[in-house]
Design a protein around this motif. Structure first.
Motif, mmCIF file in Angstrom:
data_model
loop_
_atom_site.group_PDB
_atom_site.id
_atom_site.type_symbol
_atom_site.label_atom_id
_atom_site.label_comp_id
_atom_site.label_asym_id
_atom_site.label_seq_id
_atom_site.Cartn_x
_atom_site.Cartn_y
_atom_site.Cartn_z
ATOM 1 N N ILE A 173 0.830 -1.193 0.000
ATOM 2 C CA ILE A 173 0.000 0.000 0.000
ATOM 3 C C ILE A 173 0.867 1.247 0.000
ATOM 4 O O ILE A 173 1.908 1.317 0.684
ATOM 5 N N GLU A 174 0.433 2.230 -0.799
ATOM 6 C CA GLU A 174 1.194 3.486 -0.908
ATOM 7 C C GLU A 174 0.391 4.679 -0.422
ATOM 8 O O GLU A 174 0.959 5.692 -0.015
ATOM 9 N N ALA A 175 -0.912 4.531 -0.517
ATOM 10 C CA ALA A 175 -1.753 5.668 -0.115
ATOM 11 C C ALA A 175 -3.184 5.198 0.068
ATOM 12 O O ALA A 175 -3.556 4.109 -0.354
ATOM 13 N N ILE A 176 -3.928 6.056 0.726
ATOM 14 C CA ILE A 176 -5.367 5.836 0.844
ATOM 15 C C ILE A 176 -6.024 7.087 0.280
ATOM 16 O O ILE A 176 -5.524 8.202 0.471
ATOM 17 N N VAL A 177 -7.112 6.890 -0.450
ATOM 18 C CA VAL A 177 -7.827 8.030 -1.007
ATOM 19 C C VAL A 177 -9.174 8.131 -0.300
ATOM 20 O O VAL A 177 -9.943 7.172 -0.282
ATOM 21 N N ALA A 178 -9.390 9.283 0.316
ATOM 22 C CA ALA A 178 -10.636 9.511 1.045
ATOM 23 C C ALA A 178 -11.242 10.822 0.583
ATOM 24 O O ALA A 178 -10.552 11.855 0.605
ATOM 25 N N ASP A 179 -12.498 10.777 0.173
ATOM 26 C CA ASP A 179 -13.184 11.955 -0.355
ATOM 27 C C ASP A 179 -12.309 12.663 -1.394
ATOM 28 O O ASP A 179 -12.199 13.897 -1.401
ATOM 29 N N GLY A 180 -11.652 11.860 -2.226
ATOM 30 C CA GLY A 180 -10.854 12.406 -3.320
ATOM 31 C C GLY A 180 -9.467 12.850 -2.921
ATOM 32 O O GLY A 180 -8.630 13.134 -3.780
ATOM 33 N N GLU A 181 -9.192 12.898 -1.615
ATOM 34 C CA GLU A 181 -7.867 13.356 -1.186
ATOM 35 C C GLU A 181 -6.960 12.152 -0.954
ATOM 36 O O GLU A 181 -7.391 11.135 -0.419
ATOM 37 N N ARG A 182 -5.708 12.305 -1.365
ATOM 38 C CA ARG A 182 -4.754 11.198 -1.253
ATOM 39 C C ARG A 182 -3.903 11.366 0.003
ATOM 40 O O ARG A 182 -3.316 12.420 0.235
ATOM 41 N N PHE A 183 -3.864 10.325 0.816
ATOM 42 C CA PHE A 183 -3.025 10.326 2.028
ATOM 43 C C PHE A 183 -1.974 9.228 1.869
ATOM 44 O O PHE A 183 -2.321 8.049 1.859
#
Lengths: 471, 471
Positions: free
Chosen positions: B246-256
């Motif tokens: 895993i490299e990131a999580i996308v929540a409500d269009g925002e990348r973390f």
């Protein structure tokens, strides 16, 4: 025509709870006569003031006189009610410089209880009971070196300054005897130890904290010892020795040199105000009251430490002077007198006490002999179980004594000791007892479980399982 | 002729509680089939192992296989029951190298529940659900730098070594996303923070710990923030991004950007073993059971996280998978099958959770809309009150939400949050609820009072007073 006021005798927990509730419900007049100067103080906080964990004496006040005035309560301090005439509905008040009769529409006697001194000479310097803010202030001053005493400890209240000054001038004690291993004795052992005094604790019966049962004492006594308190059980204190100031205590013929003795040998209800009225009495001479706090005299209520109450387990009259039930009974009488009949509630004898790190609780009937006397067929078991999941750090063995009736299965009483959130767990038992649960129902309760707070089977449930298995 | 054995499917809380109780009551045979290798482990301890406050994985085992053998239980690990024939009273068992039919006299399905992964790709490295010892072992290995990993952490158990080795070889994460702000999410936020990982917690609804109500969340969320957790409420996690890891999580269009994602998005009952039998089902597809844990199939019981239970407040069927009630239901079924009919007991939905220093508890129906749906006319109030007498050090404001039925006055539910002995106080409410107390009766309980543990009016009593006043 204006009705005569609601008159309350006594300005502490029960009296001011009644007056406050009354004023919230009605705009009729309420007069509170308090013979002393202090009102609305937390008796249970006295050991913690002496210990030093409470900064100022006045931190122990719940309500200031101005708070009380704001509630519309006519508070008269230094006013002692010396007689009640139930036929005339008047009280006779001694205000020091004057004496007058005050008519009432309804009367509440909330005069509380007083610490007794047994056969001991409590007039010696260095001998104290822990009752009232002035005694705590005096003891605190006595414990402090004369050059180190800071009057700021007193806060801004009507303290007995002469008594404080006298005690502050004396050399502080290094050795103390506590006579009586009840709550006050145990709490004072902790407090005095914190003040650097070496403590001998003398308990007449076989173990300290008698109402908590032997299993709790088996946890508490070694813990007291570990913290430096010398515990003497089955010990009879013969006398206090001293001329002006206490020099020693003699117990079972042995002399223990001390400069301080704290007497925690019992309390008695302050019923003198009703002497001569023929009011009905209950255990210990306390004023007999019904479910609404009414005495046998018309329009006269009693509440708090001066009054009897109904026991939640036996249903019979009992006298258990404790803080919550005093507050509640006063509040209920205030509502009732204001026109909203409110039961004062039963007492279950719930009590909790801290002894250094050890937390103890008890409720209902813990003693098997007492349960048998009350007509039950008691089954009692004591278990120990972890307070948290075994793998989670910080837990402690929790000891639970649970008593049930063999015939009905009903939970009659219980006691708890342990270092990790043990005392507050007694509330589960108190609730079960007041709801008349059986031990099988207790066993099936869906209680909290999470590793930091409780194992899967909470110690209370473990005890219930074991007692159920014996029925 | 010898009767066929009591067969249990599943070797965790409910299954082994049943088998143990059965063997204490009878010398008849009991066979437990467990498809995995681990048995009798404390699911609720997994976050604390990951956190590092539990030394070894195997500390989470309640019973070792040899303890189980000593109880006379025939435990077969690596044995998956793949079918049940209720007419023939047999189960089909897949033991890997063989498949056989096992007759039973009575059957208990105790297959538990599993963590779901929603629509997310949980096959990426660095994505975990917290379910089972192997997942905790793998996550712990992943959190540790390759050169620092100590296999002694595992203890001596049947761990999935390949999975641990794989994760131990990967670079440890510095940033994590937790998807779901339920118990697991909150506990893992604390655990990962303790491991030095920066945590983003994503909660779909308006506040974390949904079943505890908004007032508890208002205490918990700022506390999580204060401890460095970034809390996102009303947040929709769109997807996990990554190739192998895993490299990131996308929540409500925002990348973390994150190297770790923990999914705490829900659990489902493991009912597949009864597929095709026509067994009756309840909420969430859980196996419907009666007061004795009996399913709709003859001689087939179900208990624990796979089964429904009766709700103590509504009296209706519910599915609340939690540890104590699983243990209790299993134990009750074991007794019943042994010949001593024992009710499994209601569930009150009692739950407690620790979020750093904040202790939270809930019981019954906390949500007003849910109470209305269940046919009640709910009155709900939230108060805050001190956990100790105000003058005694170390207390904390305690928040109590209390819900009662306007028509009957009955207590329906409650929730608590605070830093000082708050969670365990929910047991008072659980007891009151299961005993069908009214809020006026709750208000009159004689609960514990001593300055170090409770003010005169415990926060629970304060809440009861306020709700009573609204009825």
């Amino acid at each position: 025509m204006e009705r005569d006021p609601f008159v309350v005798v006594g300005g502490d927990a029960a009296g001011l709870s009644a007056a406050s509730k009354f004023r919230r419900e009605t705009n009729r007049d309420v007069v509170v006569f308090e013979r002393g100067q202090w009102v609305s103080y937390a008796h249970c906080g006295l050991p913690y003031f002496v210990e030093g964990s409470v900064d100022r004496l006045t931190d122990l006040l719940s309500l200031s006189p101005s708070d009380i005035a704001e509630r519309g309560i006519d508070l008269r301090r230094g006013h002692e009610v010396v007689a009640v005439d139930p036929a005339a509905r008047t009280v006779t008040v001694d205000a020091g410089d004057e004496r007058f009769d005050q008519p009432y529409s309804e009367l509440l006697v909330a005069t509380g209880a007083r610490a007794t001194t047994g056969d001991f000479d409590a007039s010696l310097d260095g001998v104290f009971t822990i009752h009232g803010l002035d005694s705590a202030a005096a003891l605190d001053a006595y414990l402090t070196a004369p050059d180190a005493y800071d009057p700021a400890r007193l806060g801004d209240g009507p303290v007995d300054e002469a008594r404080v000054t006298h005690n502050a001038a004396l050399d502080p004690p290094t050795r103390a005897a506590i006579v009586g291993g009840g709550y006050v004795g145990v709490e004072m052992a902790e407090a005095l130890t914190a003040r650097g005094v070496a403590v001998h604790l003398f308990q007449r019966s076989g173990h300290v904290l008698q109402p908590f049962g032997a299993a709790v004492a088996e946890r508490v006594e070694p813990h007291l010892t570990e913290r430096g308190v010398t515990v003497h059980t089955d010990a009879t204190v013969d006398r206090l020795v001293g001329d002006e100031r206490i020099e020693a205590i003699v117990a079972d013929g042995e002399r223990f040199p001390v400069e301080l003795a704290v007497l925690g040998v019992g309390v008695r209800p302050n019923t003198a105000v009703l002497d001569g009225t023929g009011v009905a009495r209950g255990p210990n001479g306390a004023i007999r009251t019904d479910a609404y706090g009414r005495t046998s005299l018309p329009a006269v209520h009693a509440a708090g430490d001066v009054a009897t109450a109904r026991h939640a387990v036996t249903g019979t009259e009992t006298w258990i002077p404790l803080g919550l039930t005093a507050n509640r009974a006063g509040r209920a009488v205030g509502a009732t007198v204001a026109g909203d009949p409110t039961p004062v509630g039963d007492v279950a004898g719930t009590a909790v006490v801290k002894a250094f790190e050890m937390e103890c609780g008890r409720v209902g009937i813990v003693d098997e002999a007492a349960a048998a006397d009350a007509g039950f067929d008691p089954v009692s078991e004591t278990i120990t179980a972890g307070s948290r999941s075994g793998y989670y750090p910080g837990g402690d063995e929790t000891t639970v004594t649970l008593v049930a009736d063999r015939t009905t299965g009903r939970v009659l009483g219980g006691a708890i000791a342990g270092r990790d959130r043990a005392a507050i767990r007694v509330d589960t038992l108190a609730t079960a007892i007041e709801a008349d649960l059986t031990v099988a129902e207790l066993e099936r309760l869906d209680l909290a479980y999470a590793p930091p707070f409780s194992p899967v089977w909470d110690p209370v449930l473990v005890a219930a399982k074991v007692v159920t298995g014996k029925l």
